[in-house]
Design an enzyme around this catalytic site. Structure first.
Site, PDB file in Angstrom:
ATOM      1  N   HIS A 145      36.202  45.812 -50.692  1.00  0.00           N
ATOM      2  CA  HIS A 145      35.974  44.475 -50.610  1.00  0.00           C
ATOM      3  C   HIS A 145      37.516  43.754 -50.750  1.00  0.00           C
ATOM      4  O   HIS A 145      37.878  42.953 -49.953  1.00  0.00           O
ATOM      5  CB  HIS A 145      35.178  44.105 -51.902  1.00  0.00           C
ATOM      6  CG  HIS A 145      34.994  42.290 -51.718  1.00  0.00           C
ATOM      7  ND1 HIS A 145      33.688  41.926 -51.600  1.00  0.00           N
ATOM      8  CD2 HIS A 145      35.787  41.359 -52.090  1.00  0.00           C
ATOM      9  CE1 HIS A 145      34.240  40.587 -51.659  1.00  0.00           C
ATOM     10  NE2 HIS A 145      35.158  40.314 -51.822  1.00  0.00           N
ATOM     11  N   GLU A 146      38.345  44.184 -51.827  1.00  0.00           N
ATOM     12  CA  GLU A 146      39.428  43.425 -51.924  1.00  0.00           C
ATOM     13  C   GLU A 146      40.547  43.849 -50.844  1.00  0.00           C
ATOM     14  O   GLU A 146      41.304  42.780 -50.382  1.00  0.00           O
ATOM     15  CB  GLU A 146      40.383  43.811 -53.316  1.00  0.00           C
ATOM     16  CG  GLU A 146      39.346  43.184 -54.589  1.00  0.00           C
ATOM     17  CD  GLU A 146      38.730  41.926 -54.721  1.00  0.00           C
ATOM     18  OE1 GLU A 146      39.369  41.048 -54.133  1.00  0.00           O
ATOM     19  OE2 GLU A 146      37.909  41.736 -55.103  1.00  0.00           O
ATOM     20  N   HIS A 191      40.409  41.804 -47.710  1.00  0.00           N
ATOM     21  CA  HIS A 191      41.108  40.359 -47.733  1.00  0.00           C
ATOM     22  C   HIS A 191      42.278  40.464 -47.117  1.00  0.00           C
ATOM     23  O   HIS A 191      42.770  39.621 -46.496  1.00  0.00           O
ATOM     24  CB  HIS A 191      41.256  39.998 -49.086  1.00  0.00           C
ATOM     25  CG  HIS A 191      39.755  39.190 -49.681  1.00  0.00           C
ATOM     26  ND1 HIS A 191      39.199  38.020 -49.159  1.00  0.00           N
ATOM     27  CD2 HIS A 191      38.983  39.652 -50.773  1.00  0.00           C
ATOM     28  CE1 HIS A 191      38.129  37.778 -49.884  1.00  0.00           C
ATOM     29  NE2 HIS A 191      38.077  38.864 -50.910  1.00  0.00           N
ATOM     30  N   CYS A 234      31.849  36.939 -53.340  1.00  0.00           N
ATOM     31  CA  CYS A 234      33.275  36.668 -53.069  1.00  0.00           C
ATOM     32  C   CYS A 234      33.708  35.155 -53.930  1.00  0.00           C
ATOM     33  O   CYS A 234      33.246  34.094 -53.439  1.00  0.00           O
ATOM     34  CB  CYS A 234      33.608  36.924 -51.991  1.00  0.00           C
ATOM     35  SG  CYS A 234      35.311  36.565 -51.422  1.00  0.00           S
TER      36      CYS A 234
HETATM   37 NI    NI Z   1      36.380  38.378 -51.802  1.00  0.00          NI
END
Ligand code: NI
Length: 201
Positions: free
Chosen positions: A152-153, A156, A110
């Site tokens: 994953h995104e 966030h 990341c």
């Molecule tokens: Ni990330």
């Protein structure tokens, strides 16, 4: 357009839930996305979420490189030959629903956790929805690496970094160190041009 500073783990903007975007077609959203694209290009990652550039809004961008042209680090992160290339996608106010119960493990890194990699379980198959910058609906199914990057995104946007998804923190470490042995982000050793994180976002 501009290259923006990337927030690192510990910054409050990465720990809070991001706010919904009222109007995806607003000029300020287009400007933000243009800067995010510049920032992602500069950093060499595959995805980026607005909180990573200190903007607490529910916006992510990502792309999936062609499997044949990708380096070993992308394959180590779950990109296989069956993965189709996905051009740069902008997703506003995304929502993810798992399809089935299969879970896959792969290495992630990341841009907000520089230098580290970890093995993360993710849903193998998802459906994701949201809107584009034109306000049009996006509704796709994704598997494998594509599904991983989206998860994953979007994490966030809820204040979640990939180490928080790791059941086994012995599989978290500095990418350079982990590339020394087998079963690592790059079991075959890393080339000099492969220092960037695999699923950076
Ligand atoms: Ni990330």
């Amino acid at each position: 357009m501009a290259i923006l500073k990337i927030a690192r783990m510990g910054h409050p903007v990465l720990r809070r839930a991001a706010d919904p975007v009222d109007d995806p077609r607003a000029p300020e959203v287009a400007r933000l996305v243009a800067d995010m694209i510049d920032t992602l290009e500069d950093a060499g990652g595959v995805g980026l979420a607005a909180p990573q550039v200190h903007v607490p809004a529910r916006v992510v961008i990502f792309r999936v490189p062609a499997a044949r042209a990708a380096s070993g680090r992308y394959r180590a992160a779950g990109l296989d030959e069956d993965t189709g290339e996905v051009p740069l996608t902008v997703l506003v106010n995304p929502r993810i629903d798992p399809v089935g119960e299969d879970v896959s493990w792969a290495w992630e890194s990341c841009l907000s956790v520089p230098g580290l990699s970890g093995a993360v379980p993710r849903h193998t198959h998802i459906r994701y929805r949201g809107t584009g910058l034109d306000g049009a609906a996006i509704d796709r199914e994704a598997t494998g690496f594509h599904a991983r990057v989206v998860q994953h995104e979007c994490d966030h946007l809820d204040g979640i970094l990939y180490p928080m998804r790791m059941p086994d923190l012995s599989l978290l470490g500095f990418t350079e160190e982990m590339m020394r042995g087998d079963g690592t982000p790059d079991g075959d050793g890393a080339a000099a041009d492969e220092e960037a994180p695999a699923a950076a976002g």
